[in-house]
Design an enzyme around this catalytic site. Structure first.
Site, PDB file in Angstrom:
ATOM      1  N   HIS A  27      37.143  30.877  52.877  1.00 35.76           N
ATOM      2  CA  HIS A  27      37.636  29.864  51.944  1.00 35.76           C
ATOM      3  C   HIS A  27      38.746  29.056  52.611  1.00 35.76           C
ATOM      4  CE1 HIS A  27      35.859  33.093  49.569  1.00 35.76           C
ATOM      5  NE2 HIS A  27      35.663  32.231  48.590  1.00 35.76           N
ATOM      6  N   GLY A 116      42.280  39.462  45.219  1.00 35.69           N
ATOM      7  CA  GLY A 116      40.956  38.867  45.282  1.00 35.69           C
ATOM      8  C   GLY A 116      40.396  38.706  43.889  1.00 35.69           C
ATOM      9  N   LEU A 118      40.710  37.624  40.597  1.00 35.72           N
ATOM     10  CA  LEU A 118      41.717  36.637  40.228  1.00 35.72           C
ATOM     11  C   LEU A 118      42.587  37.084  39.048  1.00 35.72           C
ATOM     12  CD1 LEU A 118      39.692  33.339  40.737  1.00 35.72           C
ATOM     13  CD2 LEU A 118      41.411  34.377  42.234  1.00 35.72           C
ATOM     14  N   HIS A 258      35.911  24.887  49.113  1.00 34.99           N
ATOM     15  CA  HIS A 258      36.421  26.120  48.492  1.00 34.99           C
ATOM     16  C   HIS A 258      35.937  27.373  49.204  1.00 34.99           C
ATOM     17  CE1 HIS A 258      37.628  29.021  45.435  1.00 34.99           C
ATOM     18  NE2 HIS A 258      36.428  29.564  45.593  1.00 34.99           N
ATOM     19  N   GLU A 402      46.156  46.138  27.553  1.00 33.05           N
ATOM     20  CA  GLU A 402      45.732  47.255  28.398  1.00 33.05           C
ATOM     21  C   GLU A 402      45.556  46.847  29.854  1.00 33.05           C
ATOM     22  OE1 GLU A 402      44.192  48.090  24.208  1.00 33.05           O
ATOM     23  OE2 GLU A 402      44.203  46.369  25.568  1.00 33.05           O
ATOM     24  N   ARG A 510      42.555  64.375  20.944  1.00 35.09           N
ATOM     25  CA  ARG A 510      43.267  64.105  19.691  1.00 35.09           C
ATOM     26  C   ARG A 510      43.398  65.383  18.877  1.00 35.09           C
ATOM     27  NH1 ARG A 510      41.762  62.896  14.218  1.00 35.09           N
ATOM     28  NH2 ARG A 510      43.295  61.527  13.197  1.00 35.09           N
TER      29      ARG A 510
END
Length: 662
Positions: A27, A116, A118, A258, A402, A510
Site C-alpha cells: 500500500h 492492520g 482498522l 491504495h 466490549e 453464574r
C-alpha cells in the site's frame, strides 16, 4: 545547507514506492500521503531513542492504519534503529523479513503494537494513554511523562471500535493522546463520499476531544498543530488534509494508489516529480544524516531520565513493574484459608474472592468490566475507580464497549507496568474477538474474565447462552482458556494466567458449584490443564473428562458407576491448552492410549461437542449441546439437554453394554 522537511519526507515516499514495487504487493498511497506529517512527528516531537527502543519513558507511536506499514519501516530505518536494515526493506512482505505486510510488534523494536485490522491501533493507543496516566499518578513526572501518538486513516475512524475508543478516551480526558487523521478522502471503493457523510470532527468534539486541522502536506503546519494539541488537556484529533499517493503524478488522489504497486512507469514519473535520485532504495547522504540527527535528538533527555531513575527510591519497584513480575506468594495462604471451609459458590464469585487476595498482593493489576461489574464480580475492595479525577485508581468502568475494552487492555498490556483484566459475559466474547485475537498474536498479557459460561445462566435464553464459544476460543493460537470447576481451581487458574506472558481467558459460572478440591496439593494442578481428580476404585472401564460446572455432575456419574462395579476415573480438565503442553508421559498417564474395548472415554461439557474427539477418540462418548439453548431455569435446561447424572449414566452404561465392556 540542511535538507528541507520536504526532502526528508520524500525519503519516506521513495522507500515506500520502492519496497512495494519490489514486492509487487503493498500500500504505497498512505505513506506517500502522510510522509510530511510523519516527518514532522519523528523529527520534531516524538520522544524516542533508537539506541534503546524500550526506554520506558519514550513516547508511544502507533500506526493504526497498518496497511501503510512502509511509513513506519521507513521512519525506523531513517532515524537509526538497528532494524529494519535496507536489506530488510528490500525484502518487504517476503518470507522471514521483519517488514511484514502489516506492522508486527514482535518483529521490530519500535513497532509498539501489531496493527492492520482498522481502528484497533487507535483503541490500543487509548489503553497506552491510560497506562501512562496511571503510572504517572504513582511514580510522578520524573519517571513517567510521555505521550501516545497515533496515525489513523479514514477506515480507522469508520470502524465501530473507533466510536467506543473515542468515547472512552474523551470521558477519561486522556490529554496525552494525540491522533493524526490522514484525511485523504479515499477508501478502496473510491471517494469517502460513497460511504460517509458524518461530521467526523464534530463527533469527536462531542465526545470531549480537542479537534483541529492542518495541511497534512506541510510539515511545518503539522508541527504547529501538534504543538497546539500538546498544549490542550483533552485528547486531540488533528485532521491532516492529504493526497493519497502524493507525488505519483498520474495516480495520486485515487484509490489506484491504495493497495497496489504503482508500476515501473509511474514510479519513474514520481521520481521526477519529487526530485528523487534515479536509483531505487537509495537515500542521499545529507538526507540520511539529517534523519539520523533527528533520531538521536532525545539522547540527552534519555540520559537525564536514567539518572533520575537511578536516584529514585522507587527504582526497584518501578523496574519490577515494567518487567511484569507477578509474585504468586498470595496463592498458598489463600488456598489454605479456602480449604479450611471449602465454599459452595459460583466460580464468578470464586474469582472475586481470589481477586481480593491478588489485588492486594499485586498492585499492577487494573480491573474493569463492560458494564457488568456486579455480574462479572471484577471489582474488589482494594480497587478505586480509575477516572479523570483519579488516574491512580485501578478499576475502569468501560461502559457497554466490549470491543473497545479488549483493545484498550491490549494497549495497557503492551505499554507495560500494568496487568489488565476485564469482564463481560462469555457469549459477548464475540464482540471482543478481534481484539482477543490480537492479544494472542502480540503475546499481550491480558486476562479476560468471561462469566455466565453456559446454559447455566438460565432464563436469559439462547441469545446469552454460549454454545460454540469455548471451543472456538480454544482453537485460537496463543490464548489460554480456563474453565475451573470450583473455588480452588479458580484460584489456581488465576495464578497460571498471571504467570503467563500471553493472554488468558477465564470462563466462569453464574450458578453455584460444590467444592471438588478439599485437600491441599503441593503444586498447581490446574496449571497442568488436566489432572485426575479421583481414581477408579473398581477395575477402570471409563474415564470421565469434564470442565467447569460439569465436573460436579461427572463426580455423581462416577459415584453411580462405581456403585455398579464399573471403575471410573474422574478427570478435571480446566484448560485443554495447558494439557496439550504437558509432556507425553503426563498426558499418557491421565489419558492412557488403550484399545476402545478396554476403556471408554467420556467428555462432559455444557457446550458444543465438536473438538472433544481429540480426547475421547472417535469412538468415545461426547456429551454436550450442539444446538442453541432455551429460556428456562438452569436445572430445567440441564435436564432438557441431558446434562444430569442419571441421563449420562444411562448413555454410558448403554454404550458399555453395546461394546460388551460390562
Amino acid at each position: 545547507m540542511q535538507p528541507t522537511q520536504r526532502r526528508l519526507a520524500n525519503a519516506i515516499r521513495a522507500l515506500a514506492m520502492d519496497a512495494v514495487e519490489a514486492a509487487n504487493s503493498g500500500h504505497p498511497g498512505m505513506p506517500m500521503g502522510m510522509a510530511d506529517a510523519a516527518t514532522a512527528l519523528f523529527t520534531r516531537h516524538l520522544k524516542y531513542d533508537p539506541a534503546d527502543p524500550h526506554w520506558p519513558d519514550r513516547d508511544r507511536f502507533i500506526l493504526s492504519a497498518g496497511h501503510g506499514s512502509m511509513l513506519i519501516y521507513a521512519a525506523l530505518h531513517l532515524t537509526g534503529y538497528a532494524r529494519p536494515t535496507m536489506d530488510d526493506i528490500r525484502n518487504f512482505r517476503k518470507l522471514l523479513s521483519p517488514c511484514a505486510g502489516h506492522p508486527e510488534n514482535f518483529e521490530l523494536a519500535g513497532v509498539e503494537a501489531t496493527t492492520g485490522p482498522l481502528g484497533q491501533g487507535l483503541a490500543m493507543g487509548v489503553g497506552m494513554a491510560i497506562a501512562e496516566r496511571h503510572l504517572n499518578a504513582i511514580y510522578g513526572d520524573e519517571l513517567v511523562d510521555h505521550r501516545t501518538y497515533v496515525i489513523a486513516g479514514d477506515g480507522c475512524l469508520m470502524e465501530g471500535i473507533n466510536h467506543e475508543a473515542v468515547g472512552l478516551a474523551g470521558h477519561l480526558k486522556l490529554g496525552r493522546l494525540i491522533v493524526l487523521w490522514d484525511d485523504n478522502r479515499i477508501t478502496i471503493d473510491g471517494s469517502t463520499d460513497l460511504s460517509r457523510n458524518e461530521d467526523v470532527m464534530a463527533r469527536h468534539a462531542a465526545c470531549g476531544w480537542h479537534t483541529l486541522e492542518c495541511d497534512g502536506l506541510d510539515a511545518g503546519k503539522v508541527s504547529q498543530a501538534i504543538e497546539k494539541a500538546i498544549a490542550d488537556e483533552r485528547p486531540s484529533l488533528i485532521r491532516c488534509k492529504t493526497i493519497i499517493g502524493y507525488g505519483a503524478p498520474n495516480k495520486q488522489g485515487t484509490s489506484a494508489t491504495h493497495g497496489s504497486a504503482l508500476g515501473k512507469t509511474e514510479v519513474e514519473a514520481a521520481r521526477k516529480e519529487l526530485g528523487l535520485v534515479a536509483a531505487d532504495f537509495t537515500i542521499p547522504d545529507d538526507v540520511l544524516s539529517a534523519w539520523r540527527t533527528a533520531g538521536s535528538r532525545c539522547a540527552d533527555e534519555h540520559s537525564a531520565w536514567s539518572k533520575r531513575l537511578a536516584a529514585s527510591s522507587k527504582k526497584d519497584e518501578f523496574e519490577a513493574r515494567l518487567a511484569g513480575k507477578c509474585d504468586d506468594a498470595w496463592l498458598k495462604p489463600y488456598l489454605n484459608q479456602l480449604l479450611e471451609k471449602p465454599p459452595t459458590v459460583a466460580t464468578r464469585k470464586a474469582s472475586e474472592m481470589a481477586l481480593e487476595a491478588i489485588n492486594v498482593a499485586i498492585p499492577a493489576t487494573i480491573g474493569g468490566s463492560a458494564d457488568l461489574t456486579g455480574s462479572n464480580n471484577t471489582k474488589t475492595k482494594a480497587l478505586q475507580p480509575l477516572d479523570a479525577k483519579n488516574y491512580g485508581g485501578r478499576y475502569v468502568y468501560y461502559g457497554i464497549r466490549e470491543f473497545g475494552m479488549a483493545a484498550a487492555m491490549n494497549g495497557m498490556a503492551l505499554h507495560g507496568g500494568v496487568v489488565p483484566y476485564g469482564g463481560t459475559f462469555l457469549v459477548f466474547s464475540d464482540y471482543c474477538r478481534p481484539a482477543i485475537r490480537l492479544s494472542a498474536l502480540q503475546r499481550a498479557r491480558v486476562i479476560y474474565v468471561m462469566t455466565h459460561d453456559s446454559i447455566g445462566l438460565g432464563e436469559d435464553g439462547p441469545t446469552h447462552q454460549p454454545i460454540e464459544h469455548l471451543q472456538s476460543l480454544r482453537v485460537m493460537p496463543g490464548l489460554a482458556v480456563y474453565r475451573p470447576c470450583d473455588a480452588v481451581e479458580t484460584a489456581e487458574c488465576w495464578a497460571a494466567a498471571l504467570a503467563d506472558d500471553g493472554p488468558s481467558l477465564l470462563a466462569l459460572s453464574r450458578q453455584n458449584l460444590a467444592p471438588m478440591r478439599t485437600v491441599a496439593e503441593t503444586e498447581n494442578l490446574s496449571a497442568k490443564g488436566a489432572y485426575r481428580l479421583r481414581s477408579a476404585k473398581a477395575a477402570r472401564k471409563v474415564i470421565l473428562l469434564a470442565t467447569g460446572s460439569e465436573v460436579e455432575i461427572a463426580r455423581d456419574v462416577a459415584d453411580a458407576l462405581e456403585a455398579r462395579g464399573i471403575g471410573a476415573d474422574l478427570v478435571s480438565m480446566p484448560s485443554t491448552d495447558r494439557f496439550d503442553l504437558q509432556d507425553e508421559a503426563y498426558r499418557e498417564d491421565i489419558l492412557p492410549d488403550v484399545s476402545n474395548r478396554e476403556i471408554l472415554r467420556v467428555s462432559i461439557e455444557a457446550g458444543t461437542t465438536i473438538g472433544w474427539e481429540r480426547y475421547t477418540g472417535l469412538h468415545g462418548l461426547r456429551i454436550g449441546i450442539d444446538r442453541f439453548g432455551a429460556s428456562a431455569p438452569a436445572p430445567d435446561l440441564y435436564e432438557e439437554f441431558g446434562l444430569t447424572a442419571p441421563k449420562i449414566i444411562e448413555r454410558v452404561t448403554a454404550l458399555l453394554q453395546k461394546r460388551d465392556m460390562l
